[in-house]
Design a protein around this motif. Structure first.
Motif, PDB file in Angstrom:
ATOM      1  N   ASN A 180      -8.982   0.541  -5.263  1.00  0.00           N
ATOM      2  CA  ASN A 180      -9.397  -0.636  -6.027  1.00  0.00           C
ATOM      3  C   ASN A 180      -8.261  -1.638  -6.184  1.00  0.00           C
ATOM      4  O   ASN A 180      -8.448  -2.843  -5.986  1.00  0.00           O
ATOM      5  CB  ASN A 180      -9.926  -0.218  -7.398  1.00  0.00           C
ATOM      6  CG  ASN A 180     -11.360   0.257  -7.338  1.00  0.00           C
ATOM      7  OD1 ASN A 180     -12.287  -0.541  -7.319  1.00  0.00           O
ATOM      8  ND2 ASN A 180     -11.550   1.565  -7.283  1.00  0.00           N
ATOM      9  N   LEU A 181      -7.070  -1.135  -6.531  1.00  0.00           N
ATOM     10  CA  LEU A 181      -5.929  -2.044  -6.663  1.00  0.00           C
ATOM     11  C   LEU A 181      -5.631  -2.746  -5.340  1.00  0.00           C
ATOM     12  O   LEU A 181      -5.397  -3.958  -5.299  1.00  0.00           O
ATOM     13  CB  LEU A 181      -4.697  -1.260  -7.126  1.00  0.00           C
ATOM     14  CG  LEU A 181      -4.645  -0.846  -8.598  1.00  0.00           C
ATOM     15  CD1 LEU A 181      -3.457   0.071  -8.853  1.00  0.00           C
ATOM     16  CD2 LEU A 181      -4.566  -2.073  -9.501  1.00  0.00           C
ATOM     17  N   TYR A 182      -5.657  -1.969  -4.268  1.00  0.00           N
ATOM     18  CA  TYR A 182      -5.287  -2.535  -2.969  1.00  0.00           C
ATOM     19  C   TYR A 182      -6.285  -3.595  -2.507  1.00  0.00           C
ATOM     20  O   TYR A 182      -5.891  -4.660  -2.039  1.00  0.00           O
ATOM     21  CB  TYR A 182      -5.194  -1.426  -1.930  1.00  0.00           C
ATOM     22  CG  TYR A 182      -4.858  -1.952  -0.554  1.00  0.00           C
ATOM     23  CD1 TYR A 182      -3.583  -2.419  -0.257  1.00  0.00           C
ATOM     24  CD2 TYR A 182      -5.825  -2.005   0.433  1.00  0.00           C
ATOM     25  CE1 TYR A 182      -3.281  -2.916   0.989  1.00  0.00           C
ATOM     26  CE2 TYR A 182      -5.531  -2.508   1.682  1.00  0.00           C
ATOM     27  CZ  TYR A 182      -4.259  -2.958   1.956  1.00  0.00           C
ATOM     28  OH  TYR A 182      -3.967  -3.456   3.190  1.00  0.00           O
ATOM     29  N   PHE A 183      -7.566  -3.330  -2.630  1.00  0.00           N
ATOM     30  CA  PHE A 183      -8.549  -4.278  -2.117  1.00  0.00           C
ATOM     31  C   PHE A 183      -8.641  -5.535  -2.981  1.00  0.00           C
ATOM     32  O   PHE A 183      -8.987  -6.600  -2.475  1.00  0.00           O
ATOM     33  CB  PHE A 183      -9.916  -3.604  -1.960  1.00  0.00           C
ATOM     34  CG  PHE A 183     -10.004  -2.784  -0.704  1.00  0.00           C
ATOM     35  CD1 PHE A 183     -10.071  -3.397   0.538  1.00  0.00           C
ATOM     36  CD2 PHE A 183      -9.969  -1.404  -0.758  1.00  0.00           C
ATOM     37  CE1 PHE A 183     -10.124  -2.650   1.701  1.00  0.00           C
ATOM     38  CE2 PHE A 183     -10.017  -0.645   0.392  1.00  0.00           C
ATOM     39  CZ  PHE A 183     -10.101  -1.269   1.632  1.00  0.00           C
ATOM     40  N   VAL A 184      -8.316  -5.434  -4.254  1.00  0.00           N
ATOM     41  CA  VAL A 184      -8.193  -6.640  -5.067  1.00  0.00           C
ATOM     42  C   VAL A 184      -7.030  -7.493  -4.563  1.00  0.00           C
ATOM     43  O   VAL A 184      -7.152  -8.707  -4.367  1.00  0.00           O
ATOM     44  CB  VAL A 184      -8.005  -6.284  -6.554  1.00  0.00           C
ATOM     45  CG1 VAL A 184      -7.582  -7.510  -7.355  1.00  0.00           C
ATOM     46  CG2 VAL A 184      -9.297  -5.723  -7.134  1.00  0.00           C
ATOM     47  N   LEU A 185      -5.874  -6.849  -4.316  1.00  0.00           N
ATOM     48  CA  LEU A 185      -4.715  -7.568  -3.785  1.00  0.00           C
ATOM     49  C   LEU A 185      -5.017  -8.144  -2.408  1.00  0.00           C
ATOM     50  O   LEU A 185      -4.626  -9.275  -2.092  1.00  0.00           O
ATOM     51  CB  LEU A 185      -3.514  -6.622  -3.705  1.00  0.00           C
ATOM     52  CG  LEU A 185      -2.923  -6.153  -5.036  1.00  0.00           C
ATOM     53  CD1 LEU A 185      -1.853  -5.085  -4.789  1.00  0.00           C
ATOM     54  CD2 LEU A 185      -2.330  -7.322  -5.807  1.00  0.00           C
ATOM     55  N   LEU A 186      -5.713  -7.376  -1.577  1.00  0.00           N
ATOM     56  CA  LEU A 186      -6.053  -7.856  -0.235  1.00  0.00           C
ATOM     57  C   LEU A 186      -6.962  -9.077  -0.299  1.00  0.00           C
ATOM     58  O   LEU A 186      -6.783 -10.043   0.451  1.00  0.00           O
ATOM     59  CB  LEU A 186      -6.729  -6.735   0.560  1.00  0.00           C
ATOM     60  CG  LEU A 186      -7.133  -7.082   1.993  1.00  0.00           C
ATOM     61  CD1 LEU A 186      -5.908  -7.424   2.835  1.00  0.00           C
ATOM     62  CD2 LEU A 186      -7.908  -5.913   2.621  1.00  0.00           C
ATOM     63  N   GLY A 187      -7.948  -9.046  -1.205  1.00  0.00           N
ATOM     64  CA  GLY A 187      -8.835 -10.200  -1.352  1.00  0.00           C
ATOM     65  C   GLY A 187      -8.087 -11.454  -1.754  1.00  0.00           C
ATOM     66  O   GLY A 187      -8.305 -12.529  -1.186  1.00  0.00           O
ATOM     67  N   PHE A 188      -7.176 -11.311  -2.737  1.00  0.00           N
ATOM     68  CA  PHE A 188      -6.369 -12.458  -3.150  1.00  0.00           C
ATOM     69  C   PHE A 188      -5.481 -12.950  -2.010  1.00  0.00           C
ATOM     70  O   PHE A 188      -5.341 -14.157  -1.796  1.00  0.00           O
ATOM     71  CB  PHE A 188      -5.499 -12.085  -4.356  1.00  0.00           C
ATOM     72  CG  PHE A 188      -6.216 -12.172  -5.672  1.00  0.00           C
ATOM     73  CD1 PHE A 188      -6.674 -13.391  -6.153  1.00  0.00           C
ATOM     74  CD2 PHE A 188      -6.448 -11.033  -6.429  1.00  0.00           C
ATOM     75  CE1 PHE A 188      -7.343 -13.472  -7.372  1.00  0.00           C
ATOM     76  CE2 PHE A 188      -7.125 -11.107  -7.636  1.00  0.00           C
ATOM     77  CZ  PHE A 188      -7.573 -12.328  -8.116  1.00  0.00           C
ATOM     78  N   ALA A 189      -4.889 -12.022  -1.271  1.00  0.00           N
ATOM     79  CA  ALA A 189      -3.993 -12.408  -0.182  1.00  0.00           C
ATOM     80  C   ALA A 189      -4.747 -13.139   0.920  1.00  0.00           C
ATOM     81  O   ALA A 189      -4.289 -14.170   1.423  1.00  0.00           O
ATOM     82  CB  ALA A 189      -3.290 -11.169   0.382  1.00  0.00           C
ATOM     83  N   PHE A 202       0.838  -1.203   0.000  1.00  0.00           N
ATOM     84  CA  PHE A 202       0.000   0.000   0.000  1.00  0.00           C
ATOM     85  C   PHE A 202       0.872   1.252   0.000  1.00  0.00           C
ATOM     86  O   PHE A 202       0.580   2.234  -0.710  1.00  0.00           O
ATOM     87  CB  PHE A 202      -0.903  -0.009   1.233  1.00  0.00           C
ATOM     88  CG  PHE A 202      -1.882   1.118   1.273  1.00  0.00           C
ATOM     89  CD1 PHE A 202      -2.956   1.156   0.417  1.00  0.00           C
ATOM     90  CD2 PHE A 202      -1.730   2.154   2.180  1.00  0.00           C
ATOM     91  CE1 PHE A 202      -3.870   2.211   0.444  1.00  0.00           C
ATOM     92  CE2 PHE A 202      -2.632   3.213   2.222  1.00  0.00           C
ATOM     93  CZ  PHE A 202      -3.696   3.232   1.349  1.00  0.00           C
ATOM     94  N   ALA A 203       1.966   1.218   0.781  1.00  0.00           N
ATOM     95  CA  ALA A 203       2.891   2.353   0.784  1.00  0.00           C
ATOM     96  C   ALA A 203       3.524   2.547  -0.595  1.00  0.00           C
ATOM     97  O   ALA A 203       3.728   3.695  -1.046  1.00  0.00           O
ATOM     98  CB  ALA A 203       3.971   2.133   1.841  1.00  0.00           C
ATOM     99  N   LEU A 204       3.822   1.450  -1.276  1.00  0.00           N
ATOM    100  CA  LEU A 204       4.387   1.544  -2.627  1.00  0.00           C
ATOM    101  C   LEU A 204       3.379   2.150  -3.601  1.00  0.00           C
ATOM    102  O   LEU A 204       3.740   2.965  -4.464  1.00  0.00           O
ATOM    103  CB  LEU A 204       4.825   0.160  -3.104  1.00  0.00           C
ATOM    104  CG  LEU A 204       5.422   0.081  -4.511  1.00  0.00           C
ATOM    105  CD1 LEU A 204       6.684   0.943  -4.593  1.00  0.00           C
ATOM    106  CD2 LEU A 204       5.731  -1.363  -4.895  1.00  0.00           C
ATOM    107  N   LEU A 205       2.116   1.771  -3.462  1.00  0.00           N
ATOM    108  CA  LEU A 205       1.083   2.371  -4.317  1.00  0.00           C
ATOM    109  C   LEU A 205       0.981   3.869  -4.073  1.00  0.00           C
ATOM    110  O   LEU A 205       0.802   4.655  -5.021  1.00  0.00           O
ATOM    111  CB  LEU A 205      -0.267   1.691  -4.048  1.00  0.00           C
ATOM    112  CG  LEU A 205      -0.395   0.227  -4.484  1.00  0.00           C
ATOM    113  CD1 LEU A 205      -1.733  -0.340  -4.045  1.00  0.00           C
ATOM    114  CD2 LEU A 205      -0.244   0.098  -5.994  1.00  0.00           C
ATOM    115  N   LEU A 206       1.075   4.280  -2.797  1.00  0.00           N
ATOM    116  CA  LEU A 206       1.057   5.711  -2.493  1.00  0.00           C
ATOM    117  C   LEU A 206       2.269   6.413  -3.110  1.00  0.00           C
ATOM    118  O   LEU A 206       2.163   7.522  -3.646  1.00  0.00           O
ATOM    119  CB  LEU A 206       1.057   5.920  -0.981  1.00  0.00           C
ATOM    120  CG  LEU A 206      -0.245   5.575  -0.238  1.00  0.00           C
ATOM    121  CD1 LEU A 206      -0.029   5.655   1.267  1.00  0.00           C
ATOM    122  CD2 LEU A 206      -1.374   6.510  -0.658  1.00  0.00           C
TER     123      LEU A 206
END
Length: 513
Positions: A492-501, A396-400
């Motif tokens: 959106n990107l983060y919560f997709v990654l979170l769901g997969f994780a 998430f920090a990298l996305l920011l």
């Protein structure tokens, strides 16, 4: 003379172990306060002071010196803690990583305590007193009448009759004749079907003014069609229709003798065909075991009365009664088997292929348990969320960082924002779980609290994304439009990654159970 004696700390010399030392017990330097000015060690010895030892544990973990309460208070205001911490006001706040770890552990510990998923129950209705004693009999008759009311001719009526009678007969025949009180509900329902069908046939004869010959002709045509359909759809193995364990054993032995004869006739050179035949033999044994479990569970349910039963307990005692256990991988026509048809990756070494197949075997067994006890899946998912959050905070920090490349902020600054935002999410989820617990405890005694807690929970879920949106606006100080665009993309990107994780870690935890 030892240093401890010189410093006045030899407890054998009569001095109390609780006396304050005059010299540091670590380096021997003279003490002028509560901490050594040379090495920094505290004057208090936790080995001698149990109360202070407990205090130090909480101090080290929580830093309960006012900072935790100040941090939580300011955390409620979107962005305040992150802005102040990044501006240099670090002493008055709990460090972001420590706060996030403490809140995530506490939140999902509470979740494990609060959320309970009951295992699947099965209750068997018993009708011992006959047809007239069934309190739902009138409802059943009305339902059957409505089902046949849409039939426009005798052929439609007979087709519906045959389908329903076949389903009821299969359920009745699955119960041993030793339990007539369990078979009786099926026989009652079959009588209702026949009565409703006959009633509709009489109505059609009257409506269409049919002669007896025409009626017989239509019935005969319907029966021919039904028989033809029955032959084409008769795909249920005989063992799944066995009514007793003795009949099941006879059917299984007959099939095994045939399969073993075919296996013996195959030459050793035809290794693939021999593996296929061994797989069929294993499936025969598995189908037999499943049907045996079903029969034993049916007897247990019928003999123990109408008590509620747990499917997980039945599966543990009598065996898995689900016969749908074929597992195929990567489009293979043959079912996966750890020994006969294992997964083989051509590029992987033998030990890796062996480990993969053992994990697949564990997962297959554990997923069979999960279908009877959904609580295992819920506990696995709850246990996976903290790990997924911890792993994805740097992401998430990298996305920011990528979203705000022009801001000249360092990655560690974005990491602080990510940690405090995740700490707030954990705090909000903790509040939700506490409301959920209060709801379960208070609502049965005060119904109005259910509405109150429901509104609070809804408001909490609604506020969480708004909080993060406002926090991002305050920390990075962009306009609302640009902030909203970046917030939407990152979220959106983060919560997709979170769901997969979460899904991956939960699946892995079930495999490792």
């Amino acid at each position: 003379m030892s240093s401890s004696t010189a410093n006045g700390h030899d407890t054998h010399g009569g001095e109390s172990p609780h006396d304050a030392p005059t010299h540091c017990e670590n380096c021997g330097a003279p003490l002028q306060g509560h901490y050594c000015h040379d090495c920094g060690q505290s004057i208090v010895n936790p080995i001698r002071h149990a109360a202070h030892a407990v205090e130090e544990v909480f101090e080290a973990f929580w830093h309960l010196d006012g900072r935790i309460f100040r941090t939580l208070r300011d955390l409620i205001s979107p962005g305040r803690v992150a802005i102040n911490y990044l501006s240099g006001q670090r002493a008055k706040y709990v460090a972001p990583l420590r706060l996030f770890v403490v809140l995530s552990v506490l939140t999902f510990f509470v979740a494990q305590m609060v959320i309970r998923v009951e295992t699947q129950d099965a209750t068997v209705p018993l009708l011992d007193a006959g047809v007239s004693s069934n309190p739902n009999r009138a409802q059943n008759v009305n339902r059957e009448n409505k089902r046949f009311a849409t039939a426009n001719d005798i052929e439609d009526v007979e087709r519906v009759r045959a389908t329903e009678l076949a389903e009821l007969a299969e359920g009745r025949d699955a119960v041993t004749t030793m339990l007539p009180h369990v078979r009786k509900p099926f026989e009652i329902a079959m009588a209702d079907v026949n009565a409703a069908a006959d009633r509709r046939v009489a109505e059609i004869i009257k409506e269409q003014n049919l002669t007896p010959r025409e009626v017989e002709r239509e019935k005969a045509a319907a029966l021919r069609e039904i028989k033809a359909e029955s032959k084409s759809t008769q795909a249920v193995p005989e063992m799944e229709k066995a009514k007793t364990l003795a009949e099941l054993e006879q059917l299984r032995n007959t099939r095994l003798r045939k399969q073993q004869g075919e296996l013996a006739a195959l030459p050793a050179a035809k290794a693939a065909e021999r593996r296929r035949m061994l797989g069929e033999i294993r499936e025969t044994n598995h189908a037999s075991a499943c049907r045996a479990a079903q029969l034993q569970i049916a007897v247990a349910r019928g003999s123990e009365g109408s008590r509620s039963r747990k499917a997980a307990d039945d599966a543990r005692i009598y065996g898995d009664s689900s016969c749908e256990s074929r597992l195929t991988l990567f489009g293979s026509d043959e079912p996966w088997d750890e020994e006969l048809n294992p997964l083989k990756l051509s590029w992987a070494p033998a030990f890796l292929n062996k480990w993969l197949n053992s994990q697949i075997a564990h997962g297959k067994d554990n997923f069979a348990r999960v279908q009877y006890d959904y609580g295992l899946w819920v506990r696995a998912a709850l246990g996976a969320v903290p790990s997924a959050l911890f792993l994805l905070v740097p992401v998430f920090a990298l996305l920011l960082k990528l979203a705000y490349l022009g801001s000249k902020r360092l990655y560690m600054e974005h990491l602080v924002v990510a940690l405090y935002s995740h700490a707030y999410l954990c705090l909000a989820i903790l509040a939700f779980f506490l409301l959920f617990a209060l709801d379960k405890a208070i609502t049965p005694h005060w119904a109005a609290f259910g509405w109150i807690s429901g509104l609070l929970e809804f408001a909490l879920w609604l506020w969480m994304p708004i909080y993060l949106w406002i926090m991002q606006k305050r920390v990075y100080r962009n306009g609302w439009l640009l902030t909203s665009l970046r917030y939407f993309v990152i979220g959106n990107l983060y919560f997709v990654l979170l769901g997969f994780a979460v899904a991956f870690i939960a699946l892995a935890s079930i495999v490792r159970m």
